[in-house]
Design a protein around this motif. Structure first.
Motif, PDB file in Angstrom:
ATOM      1  N   UNK A 190      25.192 -38.373  -0.806  1.00  0.00           N
ATOM      2  CA  UNK A 190      24.092 -37.874   0.015  1.00  0.00           C
ATOM      3  C   UNK A 190      23.488 -38.977   0.878  1.00  0.00           C
ATOM      4  N   UNK A 191      23.379 -38.684   2.181  1.00  0.00           N
ATOM      5  CA  UNK A 191      22.782 -39.649   3.115  1.00  0.00           C
ATOM      6  C   UNK A 191      22.138 -38.899   4.269  1.00  0.00           C
ATOM      7  N   UNK A 192      20.937 -39.354   4.678  1.00  0.00           N
ATOM      8  CA  UNK A 192      20.251 -38.819   5.848  1.00  0.00           C
ATOM      9  C   UNK A 192      19.677 -39.976   6.642  1.00  0.00           C
ATOM     10  N   UNK A 193      19.913 -39.949   7.931  1.00  0.00           N
ATOM     11  CA  UNK A 193      19.404 -40.999   8.821  1.00  0.00           C
ATOM     12  C   UNK A 193      17.878 -41.049   8.757  1.00  0.00           C
ATOM     13  N   UNK A 194      17.320 -42.251   8.837  1.00  0.00           N
ATOM     14  CA  UNK A 194      15.873 -42.449   8.755  1.00  0.00           C
ATOM     15  C   UNK A 194      15.130 -41.643   9.813  1.00  0.00           C
ATOM     16  N   UNK A 195      15.735 -41.508  11.001  1.00  0.00           N
ATOM     17  CA  UNK A 195      15.093 -40.750  12.081  1.00  0.00           C
ATOM     18  C   UNK A 195      14.870 -39.296  11.670  1.00  0.00           C
ATOM     19  N   UNK A 196      15.751 -38.765  10.820  1.00  0.00           N
ATOM     20  CA  UNK A 196      15.670 -37.367  10.415  1.00  0.00           C
ATOM     21  C   UNK A 196      15.160 -37.213   8.984  1.00  0.00           C
ATOM     22  N   UNK A 197      14.394 -38.154   8.522  1.00  0.00           N
ATOM     23  CA  UNK A 197      13.916 -38.137   7.142  1.00  0.00           C
ATOM     24  C   UNK A 197      13.222 -36.818   6.818  1.00  0.00           C
ATOM     25  N   UNK A 198      13.695 -36.154   5.759  1.00  0.00           N
ATOM     26  CA  UNK A 198      13.142 -34.876   5.292  1.00  0.00           C
ATOM     27  C   UNK A 198      13.247 -33.763   6.334  1.00  0.00           C
ATOM     28  N   UNK A 199      14.141 -33.910   7.293  1.00  0.00           N
ATOM     29  CA  UNK A 199      14.237 -32.894   8.346  1.00  0.00           C
ATOM     30  C   UNK A 199      15.636 -32.279   8.479  1.00  0.00           C
ATOM     31  N   UNK A 200      16.591 -32.703   7.663  1.00  0.00           N
ATOM     32  CA  UNK A 200      17.950 -32.172   7.750  1.00  0.00           C
ATOM     33  C   UNK A 200      18.314 -31.369   6.510  1.00  0.00           C
ATOM     34  N   UNK A 201      18.892 -30.189   6.741  1.00  0.00           N
ATOM     35  CA  UNK A 201      19.350 -29.338   5.640  1.00  0.00           C
ATOM     36  C   UNK A 201      20.732 -28.799   5.998  1.00  0.00           C
ATOM     37  N   UNK A 202      21.713 -29.032   5.141  1.00  0.00           N
ATOM     38  CA  UNK A 202      23.058 -28.531   5.378  1.00  0.00           C
ATOM     39  C   UNK A 202      23.250 -27.228   4.609  1.00  0.00           C
ATOM     40  N   UNK A 203      23.547 -26.163   5.349  1.00  0.00           N
ATOM     41  CA  UNK A 203      23.847 -24.881   4.724  1.00  0.00           C
ATOM     42  C   UNK A 203      25.363 -24.780   4.616  1.00  0.00           C
ATOM     43  N   UNK A 204      25.879 -25.111   3.447  1.00  0.00           N
ATOM     44  CA  UNK A 204      27.329 -25.128   3.240  1.00  0.00           C
ATOM     45  C   UNK A 204      27.619 -25.168   1.748  1.00  0.00           C
ATOM     46  N   UNK A 205      28.659 -24.465   1.332  1.00  0.00           N
ATOM     47  CA  UNK A 205      29.077 -24.455  -0.065  1.00  0.00           C
ATOM     48  C   UNK A 205      30.461 -25.088  -0.152  1.00  0.00           C
ATOM     49  N   UNK A 206      30.646 -25.980  -1.105  1.00  0.00           N
ATOM     50  CA  UNK A 206      31.921 -26.657  -1.298  1.00  0.00           C
ATOM     51  C   UNK A 206      33.065 -25.639  -1.340  1.00  0.00           C
ATOM     52  N   UNK A 207      34.071 -25.880  -0.520  1.00  0.00           N
ATOM     53  CA  UNK A 207      35.220 -24.982  -0.457  1.00  0.00           C
ATOM     54  C   UNK A 207      35.173 -24.022   0.711  1.00  0.00           C
ATOM     55  N   UNK A 208      33.969 -23.764   1.253  1.00  0.00           N
ATOM     56  CA  UNK A 208      33.837 -22.881   2.413  1.00  0.00           C
ATOM     57  C   UNK A 208      34.262 -23.614   3.684  1.00  0.00           C
ATOM     58  N   UNK A 209      34.670 -22.860   4.694  1.00  0.00           N
ATOM     59  CA  UNK A 209      35.099 -23.478   5.954  1.00  0.00           C
ATOM     60  C   UNK A 209      34.108 -23.212   7.091  1.00  0.00           C
ATOM     61  N   UNK A 210      32.870 -22.891   6.750  1.00  0.00           N
ATOM     62  CA  UNK A 210      31.845 -22.704   7.774  1.00  0.00           C
ATOM     63  C   UNK A 210      30.476 -22.980   7.178  1.00  0.00           C
ATOM     64  N   UNK A 211      29.524 -23.267   8.043  1.00  0.00           N
ATOM     65  CA  UNK A 211      28.168 -23.560   7.590  1.00  0.00           C
ATOM     66  C   UNK A 211      27.288 -23.879   8.784  1.00  0.00           C
ATOM     67  N   UNK A 212      26.203 -24.580   8.549  1.00  0.00           N
ATOM     68  CA  UNK A 212      25.288 -24.936   9.636  1.00  0.00           C
ATOM     69  C   UNK A 212      24.436 -26.122   9.227  1.00  0.00           C
ATOM     70  N   UNK A 213      24.097 -26.944  10.196  1.00  0.00           N
ATOM     71  CA  UNK A 213      23.169 -28.052   9.975  1.00  0.00           C
ATOM     72  C   UNK A 213      21.834 -27.639  10.562  1.00  0.00           C
ATOM     73  N   UNK A 214      20.809 -27.640   9.748  1.00  0.00           N
ATOM     74  CA  UNK A 214      19.476 -27.245  10.211  1.00  0.00           C
ATOM     75  C   UNK A 214      18.622 -28.482  10.413  1.00  0.00           C
TER      76      UNK A 214
END
Length: 212
Positions: A82-106
């Motif tokens: 797990x890693x998030x850039x300091x600029x986006x601290x507490x502002x990034x959420x990945x909607x994705x499940x291991x094994x799936x081939x689609x998702x979204x970065x919020x």
């Protein structure tokens, strides 16, 4: 929301040209929307999907990472570890499940300097070894100031209303002229048909009148 966007991706966006230098015929790539926009203080979801023809290893170890600004730009997110850039601290959420081939970065609480291009990168373990695929063009994110709208300005609306009013007036005027012309035409036609009849009746009356 992200899943709906993925289902609605237009065919134009499903081009392999938006994957790391390969076409769909080669059997792998990353798909992203070309452009998205958001408002400061709001949030946005950047959908992605990927495809491949390799045979996955027993433990594929799929990993999603994101870069921004350009193809070789800084990493801003890493699913494992797990890693998030300091600029986006507490502002990034990945909607994705291991094994799936689609998702979204919020991205939450959008800021003016979040405006950039975002690139999804996928790593997975196959029977041929570790494979990495990344979008080439990415998604260009545009940020608008709070309260901004995409509606037309009052002057444009007023102008459009005035133009519409003029056109309506012209239409009514044209309709009136047509009606008037039709009425005149009917009157003339009636006069042409009736006049000979009256003339004939007058002649017959004149011939039958008693002589003085």
């Amino acid at each position: 929301m992200a899943w709906i966007l993925l289902l609605l991706l237009p065919v134009a966006c499903l081009q392999a040209g938006n994957s790391a230098g390969h076409s769909r015929e080669t059997g792998f790539g990353v798909i992203q929307l070309a452009n998205l926009s958001g408002v400061q203080g709001g949030s946005i979801e950047i959908p992605f999907s990927f495809y491949f023809s390799w045979e996955l290893a027993e433990d594929p170890q799929m990993k999603i990472t994101w870069r921004w600004k350009h193809f070789h730009g800084e990493f801003i997110y890493n699913s494992t570890p797990s890693f998030k850039h300091e600029h986006f601290k507490d502002r990034l959420v990945l909607t994705w499940i291991q094994g799936r081939t689609s998702g979204a970065l919020r991205i939450l609480n959008l800021k003016e300097n979040d405006q950039a291009t975002y690139f999804c990168r996928v790593s997975l373990q196959t029977t041929e070894g570790m494979k990495i695929v990344q979008s080439i063009k990415g998604t260009q994110l545009t940020i608008f100031p709070t309260g901004s709208t995409t509606t037309r300005s009052p002057s444009m609306v007023t102008s459009a209303m005035n133009t519409a009013g003029i056109k309506d007036t012209e239409c009514h005027r044209s309709a009136s002229l047509v009606n008037l012309g039709a009425m005149v035409g009917v009157a003339v036609a009636t006069a042409v048909l009736i006049t000979p009849v009256y003339v004939l009746m007058f002649i017959l009356w004149w011939k039958k009148r008693p002589a003085d």
